[in-house]
Scaffold this motif. Structure first.
Motif, short mmCIF file in Angstrom:
data_model
loop_
_atom_site.label_atom_id
_atom_site.label_comp_id
_atom_site.label_asym_id
_atom_site.label_seq_id
_atom_site.Cartn_x
_atom_site.Cartn_y
_atom_site.Cartn_z
N SER A 123 0.81 -1.22 0.00
CA SER A 123 0.00 0.00 0.00
C SER A 123 0.84 1.27 0.00
O SER A 123 0.37 2.33 -0.41
N HIS A 124 2.11 1.19 0.46
CA HIS A 124 3.04 2.32 0.35
C HIS A 124 3.86 2.13 -0.93
O HIS A 124 4.62 1.16 -1.04
N LYS A 175 -1.65 2.48 -12.03
CA LYS A 175 -3.09 2.45 -11.80
C LYS A 175 -3.50 1.24 -10.97
O LYS A 175 -4.43 1.31 -10.18
N HIS A 176 -2.79 0.13 -11.16
CA HIS A 176 -3.08 -1.03 -10.33
C HIS A 176 -2.79 -0.73 -8.87
O HIS A 176 -3.54 -1.11 -7.97
N TRP A 177 -1.69 -0.02 -8.61
CA TRP A 177 -1.38 0.36 -7.23
C TRP A 177 -2.47 1.28 -6.68
O TRP A 177 -2.94 1.08 -5.56
N ILE A 178 -2.89 2.26 -7.46
CA ILE A 178 -3.93 3.18 -7.00
C ILE A 178 -5.21 2.42 -6.68
O ILE A 178 -5.83 2.60 -5.63
N SER A 187 -3.37 0.99 -2.74
CA SER A 187 -3.22 2.25 -2.00
C SER A 187 -4.20 2.32 -0.83
O SER A 187 -5.22 1.64 -0.80
N ASP A 188 -3.86 3.19 0.11
CA ASP A 188 -4.69 3.42 1.29
C ASP A 188 -5.24 4.84 1.22
O ASP A 188 -4.53 5.80 1.54
N VAL A 235 -7.01 9.53 -2.78
CA VAL A 235 -8.30 9.80 -2.15
C VAL A 235 -9.40 9.05 -2.89
O VAL A 235 -9.25 8.71 -4.07
N GLU A 236 -10.49 8.79 -2.20
CA GLU A 236 -11.68 8.27 -2.84
C GLU A 236 -12.50 9.43 -3.39
O GLU A 236 -12.49 10.53 -2.82
#
Length: 375
Positions: free
Chosen positions: A107-108, A264-267, A271-272, A312-313
């Motif tokens: 997530s980081h 984009k996969h990480w996002i 990601s948190d 962010v969401e």
């Protein structure tokens, strides 16, 4: 040219039903992986089994249930597991390397990139990275829950050519073949449907923690990352090579035609999110249907404390999650410019770019089907 292959082996394949490591099984799987290695493939192993291997050594009669007991068992079992793998791979002249990961390592983004660089160097040196969840420090809130998901995340991280999840069943069925006489094996899956998740059922053996459901969850992650997946049985010499060649005893999952980039996969999956941005109907349409970036004019408000560069969401006025993205504004800047035109924003605040979330750093919620979507 060889492929980059990630293989996942579960606890039940490495230990007895009563617990404890079965070194004969470890040697068998190491030989299967060594054959791929000798054929020129880059091989990564994601393994379970630390808790199952260690709990008997500590005197537990059954697999422990409490977190601290599991962590203690893993501390013993991880050493036993790696010792067995090192010995088995050394017989083929292969160096095995241990990597322990937890969810924050994914997530980081910087930690994920560090893990990726380490793996790349090990592969360059012709070693076999052996990856497991760091059970001795993980707690329920940050655990992957099942190493099937970990293997899919690893496969995406290293841009694998294929992920092979080995189980005691020869693929995915339309029901549990042990209890449903008319269950039929599915040889190939192109799309993950709700019906398929219903087929998947619950947990498997008492030694492991997974079942076919967790394999389907892993398939979703892998497919969105563009990694084809195999779920099936490897029980005889040559079975794993056959699986890689396309004739394995199991089910093949196609990779997504619209796989996400690594960023984009990480996002979307790793990601948190640090806060929320609430948008109006016009911005919702622009983000979801027109391929546009998010501009200040379409923002109603924000929630939480966040800074530029954080994820962010984005939600609509009814609270429905639309997706995630990297914000170029801090929370206080959002409050200052919400609903304003681009020209007015430039007069009021100093920002690096006018887009709050650029379309290249945005992932819609339709692509972020976390495992619990189908609960």
């Amino acid at each position: 040219m060889g492929q980059r292959i990630v293989v996942k082996i579960g606890s039940s394949s490495l230990t007895s039903e009563e617990g404890g490591l079965n070194r004969e099984h470890v040697r068998f799987f190491a030989n299967e992986l060594a054959a791929l290695h000798a054929a020129g493939h880059q091989v990564l192993l994601v393994t379970s089994g630390a808790i199952a291997a260690g709990f008997r050594r500590l005197g537990y009669k059954t697999r422990p249930k409490q977190v601290h007991e599991k962590q203690a068992a893993a501390a013993v079992g991880q050493a036993l597991l790696m010792e067995a793998y090192q010995e088995a791979f050394m017989a083929s002249g292969i160096t095995a390397a241990q990597i322990l990961l937890t969810r924050p390592d994914f997530s980081h983004r910087s930690r994920a990139q560090n893990a990726q660089r380490t793996i790349e160097e090990l592969l360059k040196q012709h070693a076999v990275p052996i990856i497991n969840e760091n059970d001795t420090v993980a707690v329920d809130e940050i655990k992957f829950g099942e190493n099937d998901s970990l293997s899919a995340l690893v496969a995406n991280l290293v841009k694998a050519d294929g992920l092979y999840i080995l189980t005691d069943m020869d693929g995915v069925y339309t029901g549990d073949p042990r209890t449903t006489p008319h269950a039929v094996r599915i040889d190939r899956i192109e799309v993950l449907s709700d019906e398929l998740f219903r087929f998947a059922g619950g947990a498997g053996s008492s030694v492991g923690t997974g079942g076919m459901r967790s394999k389907i969850d892993a398939a979703h992650i892998a497919m969105q990352g563009g990694v084809p997946l195999f779920v099936g049985r490897v029980s005889e010499a040559g079975d794993l090579q056959a699986a890689v060649a396309g004739s394995g005893k199991g089910t093949y999952f196609a990779s997504s035609l619209h796989s996400l980039s690594a960023k984009k996969h990480w996002i979307g999956f790793l990601s948190d999110p640090q806060g929320r941005i609430i948008v109006d109907h016009g911005a919702e349409e622009a983000l979801l249907n027109k391929g546009r970036s998010l501009l200040p004019a379409g923002i109603i408000a924000s929630e939480g404390e966040f800074h530029p560069g954080e994820v962010v969401e984005v939600v609509n006025s009814q609270g429905r999650i639309l997706g995630r993205g990297v914000t170029h504004y801090s929370a206080w800047q959002i409050t200052a410019v919400a609903g304003l035109s681009s020209e007015e924003v430039q007069r009021r605040v100093e920002v690096a770019r006018i887009e709050v979330i650029h379309r290249d750093e945005w992932v819609a919620s339709s692509l972020i089907k976390e495992a619990n979507t189908h609960e």
